[in-house]
Design a protein around this motif. Structure first.
Motif, PDB file in Angstrom:
ATOM      1  N   PHE A  98       0.855  -1.190   0.000  1.00  0.00           N
ATOM      2  CA  PHE A  98       0.000   0.000   0.000  1.00  0.00           C
ATOM      3  C   PHE A  98       0.892   1.242   0.000  1.00  0.00           C
ATOM      4  O   PHE A  98       1.837   1.347   0.775  1.00  0.00           O
ATOM      5  CB  PHE A  98      -0.893  -0.011   1.235  1.00  0.00           C
ATOM      6  CG  PHE A  98      -1.885   1.116   1.300  1.00  0.00           C
ATOM      7  CD1 PHE A  98      -3.181   0.940   0.834  1.00  0.00           C
ATOM      8  CD2 PHE A  98      -1.530   2.346   1.846  1.00  0.00           C
ATOM      9  CE1 PHE A  98      -4.106   1.978   0.899  1.00  0.00           C
ATOM     10  CE2 PHE A  98      -2.442   3.382   1.923  1.00  0.00           C
ATOM     11  CZ  PHE A  98      -3.730   3.200   1.448  1.00  0.00           C
ATOM     12  N   GLY A  99       0.559   2.194  -0.883  1.00  0.00           N
ATOM     13  CA  GLY A  99       1.391   3.383  -0.991  1.00  0.00           C
ATOM     14  C   GLY A  99       0.611   4.591  -1.460  1.00  0.00           C
ATOM     15  O   GLY A  99      -0.612   4.674  -1.292  1.00  0.00           O
ATOM     16  N   ARG A 100       1.308   5.526  -2.076  1.00  0.00           N
ATOM     17  CA  ARG A 100       0.714   6.807  -2.461  1.00  0.00           C
ATOM     18  C   ARG A 100      -0.427   6.637  -3.451  1.00  0.00           C
ATOM     19  O   ARG A 100      -1.494   7.254  -3.307  1.00  0.00           O
ATOM     20  CB  ARG A 100       1.796   7.713  -3.071  1.00  0.00           C
ATOM     21  CG  ARG A 100       1.290   9.097  -3.496  1.00  0.00           C
ATOM     22  CD  ARG A 100       2.405   9.905  -4.126  1.00  0.00           C
ATOM     23  NE  ARG A 100       2.963   9.221  -5.287  1.00  0.00           N
ATOM     24  CZ  ARG A 100       2.411   9.263  -6.503  1.00  0.00           C
ATOM     25  NH1 ARG A 100       1.279   9.937  -6.708  1.00  0.00           N
ATOM     26  NH2 ARG A 100       2.989   8.634  -7.515  1.00  0.00           N
ATOM     27  N   LEU A 101      -0.252   5.796  -4.468  1.00  0.00           N
ATOM     28  CA  LEU A 101      -1.303   5.604  -5.468  1.00  0.00           C
ATOM     29  C   LEU A 101      -2.547   4.967  -4.835  1.00  0.00           C
ATOM     30  O   LEU A 101      -3.682   5.364  -5.137  1.00  0.00           O
ATOM     31  CB  LEU A 101      -0.784   4.723  -6.612  1.00  0.00           C
ATOM     32  CG  LEU A 101       0.369   5.304  -7.441  1.00  0.00           C
ATOM     33  CD1 LEU A 101       0.839   4.286  -8.475  1.00  0.00           C
ATOM     34  CD2 LEU A 101      -0.052   6.597  -8.125  1.00  0.00           C
ATOM     35  N   SER A 102      -2.322   3.986  -3.981  1.00  0.00           N
ATOM     36  CA  SER A 102      -3.441   3.336  -3.291  1.00  0.00           C
ATOM     37  C   SER A 102      -4.204   4.345  -2.444  1.00  0.00           C
ATOM     38  O   SER A 102      -5.438   4.347  -2.415  1.00  0.00           O
ATOM     39  CB  SER A 102      -2.916   2.214  -2.393  1.00  0.00           C
ATOM     40  OG  SER A 102      -2.124   1.300  -3.113  1.00  0.00           O
ATOM     41  N   PHE A 103      -3.455   5.208  -1.746  1.00  0.00           N
ATOM     42  CA  PHE A 103      -4.094   6.180  -0.860  1.00  0.00           C
ATOM     43  C   PHE A 103      -4.929   7.180  -1.652  1.00  0.00           C
ATOM     44  O   PHE A 103      -6.037   7.552  -1.226  1.00  0.00           O
ATOM     45  CB  PHE A 103      -3.038   6.907  -0.038  1.00  0.00           C
ATOM     46  CG  PHE A 103      -3.605   7.820   1.002  1.00  0.00           C
ATOM     47  CD1 PHE A 103      -4.236   7.302   2.123  1.00  0.00           C
ATOM     48  CD2 PHE A 103      -3.522   9.192   0.860  1.00  0.00           C
ATOM     49  CE1 PHE A 103      -4.767   8.140   3.078  1.00  0.00           C
ATOM     50  CE2 PHE A 103      -4.050  10.037   1.812  1.00  0.00           C
ATOM     51  CZ  PHE A 103      -4.676   9.511   2.928  1.00  0.00           C
ATOM     52  N   GLU A 104      -4.428   7.603  -2.796  1.00  0.00           N
ATOM     53  CA  GLU A 104      -5.194   8.527  -3.650  1.00  0.00           C
ATOM     54  C   GLU A 104      -6.508   7.892  -4.086  1.00  0.00           C
ATOM     55  O   GLU A 104      -7.564   8.545  -4.091  1.00  0.00           O
ATOM     56  CB  GLU A 104      -4.368   8.917  -4.874  1.00  0.00           C
ATOM     57  CG  GLU A 104      -3.148   9.770  -4.588  1.00  0.00           C
ATOM     58  CD  GLU A 104      -3.508  11.173  -4.114  1.00  0.00           C
ATOM     59  OE1 GLU A 104      -4.621  11.632  -4.420  1.00  0.00           O
ATOM     60  OE2 GLU A 104      -2.672  11.797  -3.425  1.00  0.00           O
ATOM     61  N   ALA A 105      -6.470   6.590  -4.426  1.00  0.00           N
ATOM     62  CA  ALA A 105      -7.690   5.893  -4.842  1.00  0.00           C
ATOM     63  C   ALA A 105      -8.624   5.662  -3.667  1.00  0.00           C
ATOM     64  O   ALA A 105      -9.848   5.624  -3.829  1.00  0.00           O
ATOM     65  CB  ALA A 105      -7.321   4.566  -5.505  1.00  0.00           C
ATOM     66  N   LEU A 106      -8.045   5.511  -2.467  1.00  0.00           N
ATOM     67  CA  LEU A 106      -8.859   5.264  -1.279  1.00  0.00           C
ATOM     68  C   LEU A 106      -9.695   6.476  -0.897  1.00  0.00           C
ATOM     69  O   LEU A 106     -10.781   6.330  -0.320  1.00  0.00           O
ATOM     70  CB  LEU A 106      -7.950   4.865  -0.108  1.00  0.00           C
ATOM     71  CG  LEU A 106      -8.623   4.569   1.241  1.00  0.00           C
ATOM     72  CD1 LEU A 106      -9.558   3.361   1.129  1.00  0.00           C
ATOM     73  CD2 LEU A 106      -7.579   4.341   2.323  1.00  0.00           C
ATOM     74  N   ARG A 107      -9.223   7.681  -1.191  1.00  0.00           N
ATOM     75  CA  ARG A 107      -9.937   8.904  -0.796  1.00  0.00           C
ATOM     76  C   ARG A 107     -11.389   8.897  -1.280  1.00  0.00           C
ATOM     77  O   ARG A 107     -12.265   9.438  -0.609  1.00  0.00           O
ATOM     78  CB  ARG A 107      -9.209  10.127  -1.338  1.00  0.00           C
ATOM     79  CG  ARG A 107      -7.952  10.511  -0.560  1.00  0.00           C
ATOM     80  CD  ARG A 107      -7.534  11.930  -0.914  1.00  0.00           C
ATOM     81  NE  ARG A 107      -6.401  12.380  -0.103  1.00  0.00           N
ATOM     82  CZ  ARG A 107      -5.157  12.481  -0.545  1.00  0.00           C
ATOM     83  NH1 ARG A 107      -4.885  12.137  -1.800  1.00  0.00           N
ATOM     84  NH2 ARG A 107      -4.198  12.910   0.242  1.00  0.00           N
ATOM     85  N   ARG A 108     -11.634   8.276  -2.409  1.00  0.00           N
ATOM     86  CA  ARG A 108     -12.998   8.248  -2.950  1.00  0.00           C
ATOM     87  C   ARG A 108     -13.957   7.506  -2.016  1.00  0.00           C
ATOM     88  O   ARG A 108     -15.176   7.752  -2.027  1.00  0.00           O
ATOM     89  CB  ARG A 108     -12.985   7.572  -4.332  1.00  0.00           C
ATOM     90  CG  ARG A 108     -14.341   7.483  -5.016  1.00  0.00           C
ATOM     91  CD  ARG A 108     -14.187   7.006  -6.445  1.00  0.00           C
ATOM     92  NE  ARG A 108     -13.690   5.654  -6.512  1.00  0.00           N
ATOM     93  CZ  ARG A 108     -14.460   4.562  -6.495  1.00  0.00           C
ATOM     94  NH1 ARG A 108     -15.773   4.687  -6.372  1.00  0.00           N
ATOM     95  NH2 ARG A 108     -13.938   3.368  -6.605  1.00  0.00           N
ATOM     96  N   HIS A 109     -13.412   6.599  -1.191  1.00  0.00           N
ATOM     97  CA  HIS A 109     -14.242   5.783  -0.301  1.00  0.00           C
ATOM     98  C   HIS A 109     -14.322   6.339   1.116  1.00  0.00           C
ATOM     99  O   HIS A 109     -14.943   5.714   1.984  1.00  0.00           O
ATOM    100  CB  HIS A 109     -13.693   4.351  -0.260  1.00  0.00           C
ATOM    101  CG  HIS A 109     -13.658   3.679  -1.604  1.00  0.00           C
ATOM    102  ND1 HIS A 109     -14.790   3.200  -2.223  1.00  0.00           N
ATOM    103  CD2 HIS A 109     -12.618   3.423  -2.447  1.00  0.00           C
ATOM    104  CE1 HIS A 109     -14.453   2.662  -3.389  1.00  0.00           C
ATOM    105  NE2 HIS A 109     -13.142   2.787  -3.548  1.00  0.00           N
TER     106      HIS A 109
END
Length: 562
Positions: free
Chosen positions: A301-312
């Motif tokens: 889990f990293g920066r790209l995952s965190f950016e995608a997680l914000r939507r949830h």
């Protein structure tokens, strides 16, 4: 008051909240109490083995068969540690209200394939005569792998109320693999297969099986079944709510993202213990329309995952990012400050600067399991010990002030074992622990090895006394005290305080030797309602994956004057 305590309705109501030891004391008071409370002792019963771990005769005291038969109709949950049909069969048939069976084969002697087949036939006879069954668990082991027969698996279709089926370390050939899947395509809503071995010849493309009732699917290290077949299995569950998927194999992320979201439109809980990279997690989080529960332990889990997680963030309720080193302290803080519905969070590190920099929105948080660091290592290098303590005490108090805002916490863990002693949150009343008196609902507290620190150990007795005084619902304290080389009496005094208040002490150092890293959850709460209500159904269908153990106090039962 005395007359009220003689009413069966009052006694039955009180009995629901009593521990087994308290019930044993009460039934010796008067006959009316005994008649109402004694059946509660039998709601969960364990058939203890006749041999110990070394094959010698067991010294465990077990109720005699007459006593077991007399109380068989009171049993709701039955744990079988040794299956002896010749001894137990008549008793099993008299368990007319049975709702749950857990069968473990570790102590069952099977001298041949024919003996195992006969065992499954007996178990099948037992199961099909109990129409109230809602949950069946079969636990095998690597040293004694069980092979449940097709006869037994086909019997599951004759249990109209069966909604939970779990297997561990079992082996299935092609015939029994097909029978296993067919049995679970009926009314089963929660299915768990852990380290089971299925036939590699089975292919869903040649089958019309659909698991329409399946809500919770738990696939852990499924052997010999290809990843493609496992994905097909998942897509055959159109009403799936929760997926727990663990494997060391590389998964085709693109195929997963193409098939699963459309096949399982209600999927909102993802527990993925997979070798996923940052870009793959990002792809999955973007493909799933709505996520409420998310576990990504041991992933990149990293920066790209965190950016995608914000939507949830608006829908996220539970998140577990432990053993995911890429999940930074700043990410944990943003999750806590941006998810208004968050109830549970687990992670590696949360630093002082992130804890105090802004308000926390997640005021409904019930579980907090993140290692707290007050000082970074570079801040400690040039400071003397006595100076450090003086200028950091305000920082510790500021952290405790933040934690005190989480007044609905039931589970609090403030330390991970990976860190050195320096820089961690100080477990001390002088450092601000007393501010946590606001945590009125706390039932579990973990400080892991913090209790072993010299300054903390000096105040351990005082600290534990404060805990039992202010955390009235505390059930378990996890820490480490036995590591201290000198016999200073702290351990004994602490244990006496906890024992006096009925609080279980979990020695973290001992647990490190026996467990895989996760906290062993508390015993599943007994349910004493006879009717199958939606609330009772939720006990089986809750999105949890720990195995509760509620071992029966057989030695105490032997002392009851019948």
């Amino acid at each position: 008051m005395e007359k009220a305590l003689g009413l069966p309705e009052i006694i039955a109501c009180i009995g629901k909240y009593l521990a087994r030891s308290d019930i044993l004391c009460c039934i010796r008071v008067q006959k009316s109490w005994k008649s109402e409370l004694e059946p509660l002792l039998w709601r969960t019963f364990t058939c203890l083995p006749s041999i110990d771990d070394y094959g010698a005769p067991s010294t465990e005291r077990r109720p005699n068969l007459i006593l077991m038969q007399k109380n068989a109709e009171n049993i709701r949950r039955l744990y079988i540690e040794e299956m002896n049909p010749a001894y137990h069969m008549q008793f099993f048939c008299q368990c007319s209200q049975l709702e749950e069976i857990t069968f473990s084969a570790d102590k069952t002697v099977l001298r041949s394939v024919q003996a195992e087949l006969r065992l499954w036939e007996r178990l099948a006879d037992m199961i099909q005569n109990h129409s109230r069954l809602r949950k069946i668990v079969i636990k095998s082991s690597p040293s004694k792998a069980l092979a449940p027969s097709s006869t037994l698996l086909n019997t599951l279709l004759k249990c109209p109320k069966l909604i939970v089926f779990e297997t561990t370390e079992c082996t299935f050939n092609l015939e029994s693999t097909e029978a296993y899947l067919r049995a679970n395509s009926g009314n089963i809503r929660r299915l768990s297969t852990r380290h089971d071995k299925f036939s590699e010849e089975f292919d869903f493309s040649s089958s019309d099986l659909v698991f329409r009732e399946m809500r919770y699917l738990d696939l852990r290290e499924v052997a010999d079944m290809s990843i493609e077949t496992q994905i097909q299995w998942i897509t055959r569950c159109p009403n799936l709510i929760s997926l727990y998927w663990e494997t060391a194999q590389i998964i085709p992320t693109t195929k997963f993202c193409q098939l699963v979201p459309t096949s399982c439109p209600n999927l909102t809980a993802l527990h993925l213990l997979l070798p996923l990279h940052d870009q793959e997690i990002e792809q999955i989080l973007e493909a799933i329309p709505r996520i409420e529960k998310l576990s990504l332990t041991r992933t990149h889990f990293g920066r790209l995952s965190f950016e995608a997680l914000r939507r949830h963030f608006p829908t996220l309720k539970d998140i577990n990012l432990q053993l995911a080193p890429g999940a930074s302290s700043a990410m944990i803080q943003e999750i806590m400050s941006s998810c208004p519905n968050l109830q549970s969070i687990s992670g590696e590190t949360l630093c002082y600067r992130d804890i105090v920099k802004g308000p926390w929105v997640c005021q409904n948080l019930q579980m907090f399991d993140v290692g707290i660091r007050v000082l970074e290592l570079e801040e400690l290098k040039d400071e003397e010990e006595e100076e450090k303590e003086g200028w950091t005490v305000g920082m510790h108090r500021a952290v405790y002030a933040r934690l005190s805002q989480l007044s609905k916490l039931e589970y609090l863990s403030i330390c991970n074992n990976d860190y050195p002693d320096e820089g961690l949150l100080m477990l001390s009343l002088d450092a601000g622990l007393g501010q946590l008196e606001t945590l009125k609902q706390l039932t579990f507290f973990s400080c892991k090895l913090l209790l072993c620190q010299p300054r903390v150990r000096e105040e351990a007795v005082r600290t534990v006394e404060w805990m039992v005084q202010h955390w009235k619902y505390l059930e378990s304290l996890e820490g480490g005290l036995t590591l201290w080389p000198e016999d200073d009496g702290v351990y004994e005094k602490t244990m006496n305080i906890l024992k006096e208040h009925g609080i279980q002490f979990l020695d973290y150092q001992d647990m490190l030797d026996d467990m895989d890293g996760d906290y062993i959850d508390e015993d599943e709460e007994e349910d004493f309602d006879d009717e199958f209500t939606d609330e009772y159904e939720g006990e089986y269908l809750d999105d949890e994956y720990d195995d509760p153990e509620d071992e029966f106090l057989a030695d105490m039962l032997n002392n009851i004057d019948m």
